[in-house]
Design an enzyme around this catalytic site. Structure first.
Site, PDB file in Angstrom:
ATOM      1  N   ARG A 127       0.815  -1.233   0.000  1.00 19.48           N
ATOM      2  CA  ARG A 127       0.000   0.000   0.000  1.00 19.48           C
ATOM      3  C   ARG A 127       0.845   1.278   0.000  1.00 19.48           C
ATOM      4  O   ARG A 127       0.368   2.347   0.371  1.00 19.48           O
ATOM      5  CB  ARG A 127      -0.984   0.014   1.175  1.00 19.48           C
ATOM      6  CG  ARG A 127      -2.043  -1.082   1.092  1.00 19.48           C
ATOM      7  CD  ARG A 127      -3.159  -0.847   2.101  1.00 19.48           C
ATOM      8  NE  ARG A 127      -4.208  -1.841   1.936  1.00 19.48           N
ATOM      9  CZ  ARG A 127      -4.265  -2.994   2.619  1.00 19.48           C
ATOM     10  NH1 ARG A 127      -3.325  -3.260   3.516  1.00 19.48           N
ATOM     11  NH2 ARG A 127      -5.244  -3.839   2.418  1.00 19.48           N
ATOM     12  N   LYS A 149       3.880  11.179 -11.237  1.00 14.34           N
ATOM     13  CA  LYS A 149       3.028  10.319 -12.066  1.00 14.34           C
ATOM     14  C   LYS A 149       3.726   8.971 -12.261  1.00 14.34           C
ATOM     15  O   LYS A 149       4.883   8.919 -12.671  1.00 14.34           O
ATOM     16  CB  LYS A 149       2.778  10.957 -13.435  1.00 14.34           C
ATOM     17  CG  LYS A 149       1.711  12.018 -13.455  1.00 14.34           C
ATOM     18  CD  LYS A 149       1.457  12.417 -14.900  1.00 14.34           C
ATOM     19  CE  LYS A 149       0.354  13.435 -15.014  1.00 14.34           C
ATOM     20  NZ  LYS A 149       0.094  13.785 -16.430  1.00 14.34           N
ATOM     21  N   GLU A 191      11.355  16.973 -25.174  1.00 15.36           N
ATOM     22  CA  GLU A 191      10.678  17.411 -23.958  1.00 15.36           C
ATOM     23  C   GLU A 191      11.243  18.747 -23.472  1.00 15.36           C
ATOM     24  O   GLU A 191      10.508  19.593 -22.972  1.00 15.36           O
ATOM     25  CB  GLU A 191      10.807  16.361 -22.860  1.00 15.36           C
ATOM     26  CG  GLU A 191       9.964  15.106 -23.083  1.00 15.36           C
ATOM     27  CD  GLU A 191       8.478  15.317 -22.849  1.00 15.36           C
ATOM     28  OE1 GLU A 191       8.077  16.414 -22.405  1.00 15.36           O
ATOM     29  OE2 GLU A 191       7.715  14.374 -23.116  1.00 15.36           O
ATOM     30  N   LYS A 233       9.171  22.307 -15.199  1.00 16.82           N
ATOM     31  CA  LYS A 233       8.190  21.260 -14.908  1.00 16.82           C
ATOM     32  C   LYS A 233       7.707  21.347 -13.468  1.00 16.82           C
ATOM     33  O   LYS A 233       6.507  21.232 -13.196  1.00 16.82           O
ATOM     34  CB  LYS A 233       8.764  19.875 -15.186  1.00 16.82           C
ATOM     35  CG  LYS A 233       7.797  18.781 -14.737  1.00 16.82           C
ATOM     36  CD  LYS A 233       7.827  17.524 -15.519  1.00 16.82           C
ATOM     37  CE  LYS A 233       6.677  16.615 -15.084  1.00 16.82           C
ATOM     38  NZ  LYS A 233       6.668  15.328 -15.798  1.00 16.82           N
ATOM     39  N   GLU A 243      -3.398  17.653 -11.919  1.00 20.91           N
ATOM     40  CA  GLU A 243      -3.713  17.872 -13.332  1.00 20.91           C
ATOM     41  C   GLU A 243      -5.179  18.245 -13.572  1.00 20.91           C
ATOM     42  O   GLU A 243      -5.862  17.713 -14.429  1.00 20.91           O
ATOM     43  CB  GLU A 243      -3.356  16.634 -14.165  1.00 20.91           C
ATOM     44  CG  GLU A 243      -3.172  16.945 -15.658  1.00 20.91           C
ATOM     45  CD  GLU A 243      -2.681  15.764 -16.469  1.00 20.91           C
ATOM     46  OE1 GLU A 243      -3.382  15.355 -17.382  1.00 20.91           O
ATOM     47  OE2 GLU A 243      -1.577  15.255 -16.171  1.00 20.91           O
ATOM     48  N   ARG A 247      -1.388  22.084 -15.111  1.00 19.27           N
ATOM     49  CA  ARG A 247      -0.519  20.942 -15.408  1.00 19.27           C
ATOM     50  C   ARG A 247      -0.857  20.311 -16.765  1.00 19.27           C
ATOM     51  O   ARG A 247      -0.017  19.640 -17.367  1.00 19.27           O
ATOM     52  CB  ARG A 247      -0.624  19.895 -14.304  1.00 19.27           C
ATOM     53  CG  ARG A 247       0.381  18.754 -14.461  1.00 19.27           C
ATOM     54  CD  ARG A 247       0.495  17.911 -13.206  1.00 19.27           C
ATOM     55  NE  ARG A 247       1.443  16.815 -13.371  1.00 19.27           N
ATOM     56  CZ  ARG A 247       1.916  16.064 -12.383  1.00 19.27           C
ATOM     57  NH1 ARG A 247       1.523  16.306 -11.137  1.00 19.27           N
ATOM     58  NH2 ARG A 247       2.764  15.092 -12.623  1.00 19.27           N
ATOM     59  N   ASN A 251       1.002  18.470 -21.350  1.00 17.67           N
ATOM     60  CA  ASN A 251       0.547  17.484 -22.330  1.00 17.67           C
ATOM     61  C   ASN A 251       0.718  17.965 -23.772  1.00 17.67           C
ATOM     62  O   ASN A 251       0.384  17.227 -24.712  1.00 17.67           O
ATOM     63  CB  ASN A 251      -0.932  17.139 -22.096  1.00 17.67           C
ATOM     64  CG  ASN A 251      -1.156  16.420 -20.789  1.00 17.67           C
ATOM     65  OD1 ASN A 251      -0.334  15.618 -20.363  1.00 17.67           O
ATOM     66  ND2 ASN A 251      -2.277  16.706 -20.136  1.00 17.67           N
ATOM     67  N   HIS A 254       1.541  15.651 -26.668  1.00 17.57           N
ATOM     68  CA  HIS A 254       1.395  14.278 -26.195  1.00 17.57           C
ATOM     69  C   HIS A 254       0.100  13.598 -26.643  1.00 17.57           C
ATOM     70  O   HIS A 254       0.042  12.370 -26.674  1.00 17.57           O
ATOM     71  CB  HIS A 254       1.496  14.239 -24.671  1.00 17.57           C
ATOM     72  CG  HIS A 254       2.893  14.387 -24.164  1.00 17.57           C
ATOM     73  ND1 HIS A 254       3.645  15.519 -24.375  1.00 17.57           N
ATOM     74  CD2 HIS A 254       3.697  13.537 -23.464  1.00 17.57           C
ATOM     75  CE1 HIS A 254       4.839  15.371 -23.822  1.00 17.57           C
ATOM     76  NE2 HIS A 254       4.898  14.182 -23.270  1.00 17.57           N
ATOM     77  N   HIS A 258       1.220  10.420 -28.175  1.00 20.60           N
ATOM     78  CA  HIS A 258       0.872   9.116 -27.605  1.00 20.60           C
ATOM     79  C   HIS A 258       0.105   8.265 -28.615  1.00 20.60           C
ATOM     80  O   HIS A 258       0.286   7.038 -28.672  1.00 20.60           O
ATOM     81  CB  HIS A 258       0.035   9.304 -26.348  1.00 20.60           C
ATOM     82  CG  HIS A 258       0.831   9.620 -25.128  1.00 20.60           C
ATOM     83  ND1 HIS A 258       0.250  10.016 -23.940  1.00 20.60           N
ATOM     84  CD2 HIS A 258       2.169   9.606 -24.889  1.00 20.60           C
ATOM     85  CE1 HIS A 258       1.195  10.228 -23.031  1.00 20.60           C
ATOM     86  NE2 HIS A 258       2.358   9.992 -23.584  1.00 20.60           N
ATOM     87  N   HIS A 270       9.565   7.749 -27.629  1.00 21.34           N
ATOM     88  CA  HIS A 270       8.568   8.664 -27.083  1.00 21.34           C
ATOM     89  C   HIS A 270       8.845  10.108 -27.500  1.00 21.34           C
ATOM     90  O   HIS A 270       7.947  10.818 -27.958  1.00 21.34           O
ATOM     91  CB  HIS A 270       8.549   8.555 -25.559  1.00 21.34           C
ATOM     92  CG  HIS A 270       7.667   9.556 -24.889  1.00 21.34           C
ATOM     93  ND1 HIS A 270       6.295   9.485 -24.935  1.00 21.34           N
ATOM     94  CD2 HIS A 270       7.964  10.675 -24.167  1.00 21.34           C
ATOM     95  CE1 HIS A 270       5.779  10.513 -24.259  1.00 21.34           C
ATOM     96  NE2 HIS A 270       6.777  11.244 -23.798  1.00 21.34           N
TER      97      HIS A 270
END
Length: 368
Positions: A127, A149, A191, A233, A243, A247, A251, A254, A258, A270
């Site tokens: 956990r 993330k 990036e 960032k 987000e 935030r 993206n 992306h 993606h 990527h």
């Protein structure tokens, strides 16, 4: 450098991430174990790496960590194709076999795939246990290791199963980039360029001026670029940890990026996909009147200088890419939201959402 960044010992820059520190320097790998144990002291340490990075850096790290506690090494195959729930299961089983309990710190040693996977393991094992990120690729240094993330890919898309789990520390040695293949260094620059587009026109211009030096491995230029990208960032993440607003600007590039990754079966890196995505999404912004004319051209120019692809591969079906955008996490009520630039250094804030819904017909036009 922002007020949250400082230089320690003349060789290491420390940036406050709000709850943890990002340490960036040259030769920092020789002190990785000491920094890990200060940030997240534990009875056991579990180093997670991949088959490409482990032979380069894991032996020294594992040996050093054993001076502080029981340490195990867990190596996964390299590549995005292995960022799956199956790999997550094998890693968690490996931790159980090694006797890892809640008094364990996970150490992610590698690129973005390792960081995402190890972070997700840390978020879910017992956990939740601490994780220290040690990124060894430019992409991971300035993006994947930051912000908390974590996750894995599924057949439907990237990072669709995951959790927010902030690291206890991020340790960056820019000298590890000397072992990075040139195409991966270029992909990481995508990036960095994105950070300039979304937040800092001066940084965008500085990257353009120093591209050749960074690609040639100049350590000072590289450290400056990594530090500024990390600052950007973290500034964005601190303003919107979950987000719901600003935030989303991270993206940019992306949504289509993606989709190209997924539709191509991860045949492209990527960063290469993000570069293509930035060009196409900037063209969308110009077509919608969101961005001023020339925004897409400026992005194309710097990406071309970084030797990155600029358009959808002809063999990749445009309709397949379009369909893949609808599977993205940014899809809402059947419509896909895009983070779009207004100009270099500024992003559109439509109705305080930092996202613009775009009709498929417009996306189809730029994909064509």
């Amino acid at each position: 450098m922002t007020a949250n960044a400082k230089t320690a010992g003349g060789n290491v820059r420390t940036i406050d991430a709000g709850g943890y520190a990002v340490q960036i320097g040259r030769g920092l790998r020789h002190q990785f174990a000491a920094h890990v144990t200060m940030a997240a002291p534990a009875y056991r340490y579990a180093v997670i790496s991949d088959a490409q990075v482990a032979p380069l850096y894991s032996d020294a790290l594992v040996e050093a960590l054993r001076a502080y506690g029981q340490t195990s090494l867990h190596v996964i195959p390299a590549g995005e194709a292995h960022k799956t729930r199956d790999t997550w299961a094998r890693l968690t089983d490996g931790l159980l076999d090694a006797g890892c309990a809640r008094d364990t710190t996970i150490v992610a040693l590698g690129g973005g795939v390792v960081g995402d996977l190890a972070g997700f393991v840390a978020a879910t094992y017992m956990r939740g246990v601490p994780v220290v990120q040690i990124p060894t690729t430019l992409l991971a240094m300035i993006d994947a290791s930051l912000g908390g993330k974590t996750g894995v890919d599924t057949h439907a898309g990237k990072n669709l199963v995951g959790a927010f789990h902030a690291p206890s520390a991020v340790l960056v040695d820019v000298e590890t980039l000397t072992t990075l293949p040139a195409e991966h260094l270029r992909a990481g620059l995508a990036e960095a360029i994105k950070h300039g587009v979304i937040a800092d026109a001066s940084y965008f211009a500085a990257l353009d001026a120093s591209l050749e030096d960074i690609l040639a491995g100049d350590p000072a230029r590289t450290l400056d670029a990594v530090a500024r990208s990390v600052e950007i960032k973290l500034e964005v993440v601190r303003a919107d940890e979950r987000e719901h607003g600003r935030r989303k600007t991270l993206n940019f590039g992306h949504t289509i990026g993606h989709a190209i990754e997924l539709a191509s079966g991860f045949a492209l890196l990527h960063g290469e996909c993000v570069g293509i995505g930035m060009v196409l999404e900037a063209r969308i912004a110009e077509r919608l009147g969101v961005a001023g004319h020339g925004t897409a051209g400026a992005i194309e120019h710097i990406l071309a200088r970084a030797q990155l692809p600029l358009s959808r591969p002809p063999a990749l079906d445009a309709e397949a890419v379009l369909a893949a955008t609808r599977l993205d996490k940014k899809s809402r009520a059947g419509a896909v939201e895009y983070a779009l630039p207004v100009r270099i250094g500024a992003m559109a804030d439509a109705d305080m959402t930092w996202a613009v819904r775009v009709d498929d017909a417009v996306v189809r036009e730029v994909l064509a």
